[in-house]
Design an enzyme around this catalytic site. Structure first.
Site, PDB file in Angstrom:
ATOM      1  N   GLU A  59      13.385   8.053 -17.824  1.00 46.00           N
ATOM      2  CA  GLU A  59      13.985   9.312 -18.305  1.00 46.00           C
ATOM      3  C   GLU A  59      12.914  10.387 -18.418  1.00 46.00           C
ATOM      4  OE1 GLU A  59      15.829   9.169 -22.173  1.00 46.00           O
ATOM      5  OE2 GLU A  59      17.494   8.008 -21.362  1.00 46.00           O
ATOM      6  N   GLN A 122      24.215  21.930   0.776  1.00 44.53           N
ATOM      7  CA  GLN A 122      25.665  21.644   0.651  1.00 44.53           C
ATOM      8  C   GLN A 122      26.279  22.835  -0.064  1.00 44.53           C
ATOM      9  OE1 GLN A 122      25.806  17.675  -1.181  1.00 44.53           O
ATOM     10  NE2 GLN A 122      27.057  17.067   0.558  1.00 44.53           N
ATOM     11  N   HIS A 156      18.348  29.030   1.402  1.00 43.45           N
ATOM     12  CA  HIS A 156      19.030  28.632   2.631  1.00 43.45           C
ATOM     13  C   HIS A 156      20.269  29.502   2.861  1.00 43.45           C
ATOM     14  CE1 HIS A 156      20.306  26.046   5.822  1.00 43.45           C
ATOM     15  NE2 HIS A 156      21.452  25.819   5.218  1.00 43.45           N
ATOM     16  N   LYS A 220      22.696  26.287  18.655  1.00 41.11           N
ATOM     17  CA  LYS A 220      22.216  24.961  18.222  1.00 41.11           C
ATOM     18  C   LYS A 220      23.377  24.036  17.874  1.00 41.11           C
ATOM     19  CE  LYS A 220      20.302  23.994  13.993  1.00 41.11           C
ATOM     20  NZ  LYS A 220      19.317  24.146  12.912  1.00 41.11           N
TER      21      LYS A 220
END
Ligand code: R5P
Length: 359
Positions: A59, A122, A156, A220
């Site tokens: 932890e 994501q 991103h 791509k």
């Protein structure tokens, strides 16, 4: 003269993976404060290191070695740190707990300084793969922990702001650093700037317009994870001797490899330069970059230290690391003193910008 800000006295705290970068930021910050005659009675910035550690069951524990109440807190963390054994998850937990510690112990404001914003890939539910919007979850956690603001570098997803709702996000990128590096090619008609995919196109367009250079874009596809193919290069390479390929990150290196291979198949370029804001320092990328240098005329690979760079990459003679601490110190200075950031962004992109880099 004592340093005075309506936001309270400054504290810069570093989680372990962010320590090296944070030391560079503090050094730059102190130089800036001295230039402006805003030294703080010789005591320097309150800098807290070694704030996170682990219980034996793994932890994460955070302890603040000094009082932060009433202060303007900036917490620096490298969420991906390939020079340590700490995972992205470990580093994210340390950040969240450090933010909560500053919050609970009375900091006036808490700004997270995360040059590499992990978990940004994501960014939407992927039909068929049942993937969640993890980038939004991570933003929710940071807000729940108590951040008032996020400072990050070349995320991103540019629309990352939307995930943080009314919590401001300051997102800077490598444009200024790259423009300085490639200024020598300005206006040359034998040079082409290449975006490997649609995601890099806006960045490449800004860059090529600033240096008055033509550009091309790769189409791509990813046949398999960590592999990339360029099915088509849109834009002519005829008569070009030099190519500059720009992207936000080098992960497996598959994208850079595919685009340079496609370029060399279309025309014999004398030299190729590759530049990316983040290098994840993966072994697959090391091998691909070596091959690009040995087989495909890649002269130089420019990356930054948003992610601590491993010895394996630092030892490659054609890899050069540009430092982001100077820019981050400028941002912290302006936020801390309620100064506008727009002037800094304009200065960074102007053609005669002087380097604000340095470790
Ligand atoms: C993709 O959307 C990104 O902009 C980069 O092109 C990608 O993450 C690079 O990954 P790799 O090095 O694994 O091809």
């Amino acid at each position: 003269m004592a340093e005075v800000s309506a936001r309270g006295d400054l504290v810069i705290a570093a989680c372990r993976s962010g320590e090296r970068l944070a030391r560079g930021i503090v050094a730059h910050y102190e130089r800036l404060a001295a230039q402006e005659g805003r030294g703080d009675d010789g005591q320097g910035v309150l800098f807290l290191e070694d704030i996170d550690s682990r219980f034996s069951d793994t932890e994460t524990i955070v302890q603040l070695p000094q009082d932060v109440s009433g202060r303007d807190a900036f917490i620096v963390q490298a969420l991906h740190d390939p020079t340590s054994r700490r995972s992205v998850d470990d580093n994210y937990a340390a950040l969240l707990i450090a933010v909560r510690a500053c919050r609970e112990w009375g900091a006036n404001q808490v700004t997270a300084v995360l040059p590499y914003l992990a978990y940004a890939r994501q960014d939407k539910p992927a039909p068929g793969r049942r993937e969640p919007t993890t980038a939004k979850l991570m933003a929710d956690l940071a807000i729940a922990a108590g951040i008032d603001r996020l400072v990050t570098w070349h995320p991103h997803l540019r629309q990352i702001h939307g995930f943080y709702g009314k919590t401001p996000v300051i997102a800077v990128d490598s444009m200024g650093l790259f423009l300085q590096e490639f200024e020598r090619f300005r206006g040359r008609d034998d040079v082409i700037v290449v975006a490997p995919d649609a995601g890099a196109l806006k960045f490449v367009t800004r860059f090529s317009q600033a240096l008055n250079l033509p550009s091309a874009i790769g189409s791509k596809v990813r046949p398999r994870p960590e592999e990339a193919e360029i099915s088509e290069l849109i834009g002519s390479v005829d008569g070009k001797r030099v190519a500059i390929v720009l992207d936000d990150m080098i992960s497996s290196g598959g994208t850079m490899f595919a685009v340079v291979e496609a370029l060399q198949q279309q025309g014999a370029l004398a030299s190729v330069f590759v530049a990316a804001s983040h290098n994840l320092c993966l072994e697959a990328a090391r091998e691909r970059l070596l091959a690009l240098n040995e087989r495909f005329g890649v002269e130089e690979v420019l990356v930054t230290n948003t992610i601590p760079q491993t010895r394996a990459f630092l030892e490659m003679p054609f890899v050069r690391v540009l430092h982001v601490a100077g820019v981050l110190a400028e941002i912290i200075y302006r936020v801390h003193h309620n100064r506008p950031l727009s002037a800094l962004f304009e200065e960074m992109e102007s053609s005669d910008a002087t380097a604000v880099g340095g470790e």
